[in-house]
Design an enzyme around this catalytic site. Structure first.
Site, PDB file in Angstrom:
ATOM      1  N   PHE A 234       0.842  -1.203  -0.088  1.00 52.42           N
ATOM      2  CA  PHE A 234      -0.058   0.018  -0.008  1.00 52.42           C
ATOM      3  C   PHE A 234       0.759   0.935   0.093  1.00 52.42           C
ATOM      4  O   PHE A 234       1.685   1.618   0.946  1.00 52.42           O
ATOM      5  CB  PHE A 234      -0.873  -0.161   1.148  1.00 52.42           C
ATOM      6  CG  PHE A 234      -1.967   0.946   1.419  1.00 52.42           C
ATOM      7  CD1 PHE A 234      -3.226   0.657   0.617  1.00 52.42           C
ATOM      8  CD2 PHE A 234      -1.854   1.872   2.236  1.00 52.42           C
ATOM      9  CE1 PHE A 234      -4.260   1.507   0.820  1.00 52.42           C
ATOM     10  CE2 PHE A 234      -2.755   3.040   2.327  1.00 52.42           C
ATOM     11  CZ  PHE A 234      -4.184   2.717   1.393  1.00 52.42           C
TER      12      PHE A 234
ATOM     13  N   GLU B 257       0.833   3.640   9.973  1.00 50.78           N
ATOM     14  CA  GLU B 257      -0.757   3.492   9.830  1.00 50.78           C
ATOM     15  C   GLU B 257      -1.181   4.232  10.768  1.00 50.78           C
ATOM     16  O   GLU B 257      -2.426   4.100  11.276  1.00 50.78           O
ATOM     17  CB  GLU B 257      -0.971   2.117   9.834  1.00 50.78           C
ATOM     18  CG  GLU B 257      -0.478   1.152   8.907  1.00 50.78           C
ATOM     19  CD  GLU B 257      -1.250  -0.024   8.631  1.00 50.78           C
ATOM     20  OE1 GLU B 257      -2.479  -0.277   8.601  1.00 50.78           O
ATOM     21  OE2 GLU B 257      -0.817  -1.041   7.931  1.00 50.78           O
TER      22      GLU B 257
ATOM     23  N   HIS C 188      13.074  -8.384  33.441  1.00 49.45           N
ATOM     24  CA  HIS C 188      14.132  -9.362  32.951  1.00 49.45           C
ATOM     25  C   HIS C 188      15.565  -8.703  33.538  1.00 49.45           C
ATOM     26  O   HIS C 188      16.517  -9.379  33.254  1.00 49.45           O
ATOM     27  CB  HIS C 188      14.388  -9.477  31.580  1.00 49.45           C
ATOM     28  CG  HIS C 188      13.354 -10.404  30.962  1.00 49.45           C
ATOM     29  ND1 HIS C 188      11.850 -10.145  30.956  1.00 49.45           N
ATOM     30  CD2 HIS C 188      13.270 -11.887  30.437  1.00 49.45           C
ATOM     31  CE1 HIS C 188      11.303 -11.170  30.340  1.00 49.45           C
ATOM     32  NE2 HIS C 188      12.095 -12.237  30.442  1.00 49.45           N
TER      33      HIS C 188
END
Lengths: 380, 247
Positions: A123, A363, A338
């Site tokens: 796109f 987007e 972590h």
């Protein structure tokens, strides 16, 4: 309200989970490191039907609903957002755009191979100087009677090199502003198209992102989608649906990070006990879980609205905005939980954090979503 | 040639097992049900043979209540042609085998496949009992099944090696690891077409169970690993002697 998934939706979720946990996980770190395109995985996604899952079976798609799509996107994104963005662009931008707004000849010729996953779509909207402001298209599609002559450059194109079919947004009548824009279906192999080098990205490194240059590319008139000047509306309408895909991707990145953080907190010991027993960690996990659940509900709500053929544009902005923001927060906390291990590649969470960042940008940036949401809120 | 795969519906292998009713019954609350992994591999192999054109149809059967239909439909989504469900709540493997044997009288299959055991109760009995009750031969420990020129060739795992044998249907093979590499993931198209494939529910004849569970118990949780500094071998000896008491 019914919060139960159907048996089919659960089966699709499980299929996506099995595919991600069995296949994608094997080489996801290596592909990210080498910025290597997942050729084999894309082939498998095509065979399993993930690349055209929303398309009507009449056009060779899977005929699945948007809720199923969200479930599948989440599972795949938990492991590998590079693969899920390839899937998202193909499904919710290219296939959806062609299915919703193309004519039967275009659907037969272009949508079918895309829905089968034999071809991948791209796109082409963003330009070097037109990102969020999509009205200012510099790429020209001059009307030459029976064809358009396309000139210009498109940037940040997902599937830019591997795509066989491009949907190109270009300006035909500059004097009409955004009402002069068209969307053209362009064959990747057309004469005059050149593709720039693979962008060296921070995250989602295994998906191929390129600039695409058009120099006197002739596109037949019958490849225009909709009436003359429909291009901007087309892009905006298509992006509304695309937002659900990226929202679900952000959700998956966040929930993947949460799962890893929970598992690690139950294994890692400090001060004589597993770190999950320390409130500092347990409360972080609780906050992360609530955010992930909220994002999931927003994604499913937008998907449900779309499936009911109700307006979903604003709902998809809520989902995309919130999911992208919390994906960044949750992945950052997952790295924190972590500790040093989170900062090295073997534990996946640093990659998820890099991937999350992109969901706030593409987007429709988070700020664009804020515009959509606030305009809706403030309209008279 | 037609293959029937006997399928057991079992809790997902990551399920946290809990018991209820004084530890005599599995607590099914919140359990996600799956196809027994060995049966799923049997189904995978049957479908591979169908794809290769060696057999004409693959059907699956389960003895269980309506909730097991989800896993039967998954089998259809993966590629089975037809599913059967014998409508019964069973208490032991004998009941299952007896119900299957009675149903089988009116059916014609060339090869019956059953996983070596179900991953929940691990009784390893249904396959062999079914063959005995149905009066057909059975082959155990089957890790390979191929059909070449209409001839069925089985590979069996035996002490220290493998055995290859030819078989003529109808027979039942109890299959184990190796029969197929990995279970199949259903495709979107498969999931869609599963709706249109037949799933026939068969009423059950009354059959009494021969056994009843007295009680279940969970194993002791595994101890965690202790790391000992390689520079301190005395500490290792002390732990082995005083805590583990193995030396």
């Amino acid at each position: 309200m019914n919060f139960n998934f159907t048996e089919e939706q659960l089966m699709i979720q499980q299929a996506a989970r099995d595919f991600a946990q069995r296949e994608l996980i094997k080489d996801v770190i290596e592909r990210d490191e080498k910025a290597e395109y997942p050729t084999q995985h894309v082939k498998t996604m095509a065979e399993l039907g993930f690349l055209g899952m929303l398309v009507d079976p009449r056009w060779d798609g899977g005929g699945m609903d948007t809720v199923s799509y969200v479930l599948a996107m989440e599972e795949i994104s938990k492991v590998d957002a590079s693969c899920s963005v390839i899937m998202s662009v193909n499904n919710s931008l290219v296939c959806y755009g062609l299915e919703a707004f193309g004519n039967d000849v275009q659907r037969e010729k272009y949508l079918k191979p895309l829905a089968r996953g034999e071809k991948i779509g791209a796109f082409l909207l963003s330009e070097p100087e037109a990102g969020s402001d999509a009205t200012r298209q510099h790429t020209l599609a001059e009307d030459k009677g029976d064809y358009y002559l396309v000139n210009g450059t498109k940037n940040w194109i997902t599937n830019g090199n591997t795509a066989g079919t491009y949907l190109v947004i270009a300006q035909t009548h500059p004097e009409k502003g955004h009402k002069g824009i068209n969307c053209l279906i362009v064959d990747r192999n057309s004469e005059g198209i050149s593709v720039g080098p693979h962008e060296n990205k921070m995250g989602m490194r295994s998906s191929d992102t390129h600039s695409v240059m058009f120099t006197d590319v002739k596109v037949p008139k019958e490849n225009r989608i909709g009436e003359d000047g429909f291009g901007f509306k087309f892009a905006m309408k298509t992006l509304e649906g695309g937002r659900i895909g990226i929202a679900a991707q952000a959700l998956g990145i966040a929930s993947g990070a949460l799962e890893r953080a929970v598992q690690y907190a139950k294994e890692r010991k400090a001060f004589g006990t597993v770190i999950a027993n320390h409130q500092a960690i347990a409360f972080k996990l609780a906050d992360m879980a609530v955010k992930v659940e909220n994002a999931r509900n927003l994604c499913l709500k937008a998907a449900w609205l779309k499936d009911q053929h109700l307006p979903y544009g604003v709902a998809s902005s809520y989902a995309k905005y919130y999911a992208a923001e919390i994906a960044m927060e949750v992945t950052t906390q997952a790295v924190q939980i972590h500790g040093g291990y989170g900062y090295v590649k073997e534990y996946h969470v640093e990659r998820l954090m890099r991937e999350a960042k992109l969901t706030q940008i593409y987007e429709g940036t988070s700020e664009i979503q804020q515009i959509v949401i606030s305009r809706d809120l403030l309209k008279d | 040639m037609k293959i029937l795969v006997c399928m057991s519906n079992v809790p997902d292998t990551t399920t946290k097992v809990r018991f209820t009713d004084g530890n005599t019954r599995l607590d099914a609350a919140g359990i996600q049900w799956i196809i027994n992994p060995w049966d799923e591999l049997a189904l995978t192999r049957a479908l591979e043979l169908k794809d290769a054109g060696a057999i004409s149809a693959v059907e699956v059967i389960n003895v269980g209540p309506a909730l097991t239909e989800a896993t039967l439909r998954k089998a259809l989504a993966i590629g089975a042609d037809k599913a059967w469900r014998i409508d019964a709540e069973t208490a032991d493997g004998y009941q299952v085998a007896q119900l299957l044997a009675q149903w089988l009288k009116d059916q014609a299959f060339d090869i019956l496949l059953a996983g070596v055991e179900s991953s929940d109760y691990n009784s390893s009995g249904v396959g062999i009992m079914l063959a005995a009750l149905a009066g057909i031969p059975s082959v155990s420990n089957v890790s390979g099944l191929s059909i070449e020129g209409g001839q069925v060739i089985l590979k069996r795992e035996i002490e220290g090696g493998q055995q290859q044998l030819k078989a003529h249907g109808p027979f039942l093979a109890v299959v184990q690891k190796g029969i197929a590499l990995e279970p199949r993931i259903p495709s979107m198209r498969g999931i869609m077409t599963a709706r249109t494939k037949p799933l026939e529910v068969v009423p059950a004849h009354p059959v009494a169970a021969r056994t009843a569970y007295q009680a279940f118990s969970l194993p002791q949780p595994k101890g965690s690993c202790r790391m000992v500094d390689p520079e301190q071998p005395d500490e290792l000896f002390r732990l082995l002697h005083e805590e583990a008491r193995v030396i």
